[in-house]
Design a protein around this motif. Structure first.
Motif, short mmCIF file in Angstrom:
data_model
loop_
_atom_site.label_atom_id
_atom_site.label_comp_id
_atom_site.label_asym_id
_atom_site.label_seq_id
_atom_site.Cartn_x
_atom_site.Cartn_y
_atom_site.Cartn_z
N ASP A 62 0.41 2.79 -3.79
CA ASP A 62 -1.01 3.06 -3.97
C ASP A 62 -1.46 4.03 -2.87
O ASP A 62 -1.12 3.82 -1.69
CB ASP A 62 -1.80 1.76 -3.88
CG ASP A 62 -3.25 1.90 -4.30
OD1 ASP A 62 -3.92 2.84 -3.82
OD2 ASP A 62 -3.72 1.07 -5.09
N PRO A 63 -2.22 5.08 -3.20
CA PRO A 63 -2.72 5.99 -2.16
C PRO A 63 -3.46 5.27 -1.04
O PRO A 63 -3.44 5.72 0.11
CB PRO A 63 -3.65 6.93 -2.93
CG PRO A 63 -3.14 6.92 -4.33
CD PRO A 63 -2.62 5.52 -4.55
N GLU A 64 -4.12 4.17 -1.36
CA GLU A 64 -4.84 3.42 -0.33
C GLU A 64 -3.89 2.88 0.74
O GLU A 64 -4.27 2.76 1.91
CB GLU A 64 -5.62 2.27 -0.97
CG GLU A 64 -6.74 2.70 -1.91
CD GLU A 64 -7.91 3.34 -1.17
OE1 GLU A 64 -8.01 3.15 0.06
OE2 GLU A 64 -8.72 4.01 -1.82
N SER A 65 -2.67 2.56 0.34
CA SER A 65 -1.69 2.05 1.31
C SER A 65 -1.28 3.14 2.29
O SER A 65 -1.12 2.89 3.49
CB SER A 65 -0.47 1.50 0.59
OG SER A 65 -0.82 0.42 -0.25
N VAL A 66 -1.12 4.36 1.79
CA VAL A 66 -0.80 5.47 2.68
C VAL A 66 -2.00 5.76 3.58
O VAL A 66 -1.84 6.04 4.78
CB VAL A 66 -0.40 6.72 1.89
CG1 VAL A 66 -0.01 7.86 2.83
CG2 VAL A 66 0.77 6.42 0.94
N ALA A 67 -3.20 5.70 3.01
CA ALA A 67 -4.41 5.92 3.81
C ALA A 67 -4.50 4.91 4.95
O ALA A 67 -4.93 5.26 6.06
CB ALA A 67 -5.65 5.82 2.92
N THR A 68 -4.07 3.68 4.71
CA THR A 68 -4.09 2.66 5.77
C THR A 68 -3.22 3.09 6.95
O THR A 68 -3.62 2.94 8.12
CB THR A 68 -3.59 1.32 5.22
OG1 THR A 68 -4.50 0.86 4.21
CG2 THR A 68 -3.50 0.27 6.32
N THR A 69 -2.05 3.64 6.68
CA THR A 69 -1.16 4.07 7.77
C THR A 69 -1.76 5.25 8.53
O THR A 69 -1.64 5.33 9.76
CB THR A 69 0.23 4.45 7.24
OG1 THR A 69 0.16 5.64 6.44
CG2 THR A 69 0.82 3.33 6.40
#
Length: 229
Positions: A200-207
């Motif tokens: 999910d793009p949100e998971s990459v955004a978290t990093t």
């Protein structure tokens, strides 16, 4: 006020990062290729400013920026925009190579050069959203992989050059992520696209936000994000 300059904020990982930073009240300067796209971004991210320029023509960016109002302070520069065009080495045209190298590598080079004085003043952060292809390029990925391997070299060199100025540099290497680009990749590969299989793009955004928020006594140089499914 913390100010972030972001490319690729219109969709995918870039949009996810922009939403996170916008929601907490940070100031956004969002790159757009055209004035119409800039209007759409401002409508989505109320209060954001825009910067118009064609990443496919990196040699013209400085000239285009000279007619626009640039932020006086830049706390982070996030290179998220990218393009992909798959094909065997024996079939990819010089145009396909040039387009990917321009957008994925030379435009980040030029944007970084342009904003580096402001980043030094703010002891800011440069984030390069790379790709697993920046570490390994499989069949059909030569041009895209070359642009991303070059982006890794840019980040590594910049990190050493700017360490003394306090500018932090992070490369993020996502695996396959459920974005419009990934849908295009599947179309080019001739395979069915199921976004549920990928990050999910949100998971990459978290990093990315985690790296931005680290205290000044630490720096993340490289982050690899693999699909967990």
């Amino acid at each position: 006020m913390v100010t972030h300059v972001i490319t690729g904020a219109g969709s995918g990982i870039g949009a996810a990062v922009a939403r996170r930073l916008h929601a907490r009240g940070d100031e956004l300067v969002l790159h757009a290729r055209t004035a119409r796209r800039a209007e759409e971004l401002v409508a989505e991210f109320t209060g954001a400013r825009t910067l118009i320029g064609d990443l496919a023509a990196p040699d013209r960016l400085s000239g285009e920026f000279s007619y626009q109002s640039l932020p006086e302070r830049v706390d982070s520069l996030l290179h998220v925009a990218g393009v992909v065009d798959l094909g065997p080495v024996g079939e990819l045209t010089p145009e396909a190579w040039r387009h990917q190298l321009n957008v994925n590598l030379l435009a980040p080079v030029e944007l970084t050069r342009h904003f580096l004085p402001r980043l030094r003043d703010a002891q800011g952060h440069v984030v390069f959203v790379n790709s697993i292809s920046g570490l390994y390029a499989g069949p059909g990925w030569s041009a895209y992989g070359a642009s991303k391997h070059g982006l890794k070299a840019l980040a590594d060199s910049l990190r050493y050059e700017e360490h003394g100025s306090g500018v932090r540099v992070t490369s993020v290497y996502p695996g396959r992520t459920a974005t419009p680009m990934q849908a295009k990749v599947h179309q080019q590969e001739g395979t069915e696209y199921d976004p549920e299989k990928w990050i999910d793009p949100e998971s990459v955004a978290t990093t990315i936000v985690m790296a931005l928020d680290l205290p000044r006594d630490a720096e993340v140089s490289d982050l690899t994000v693999w699909p967990g499914r």
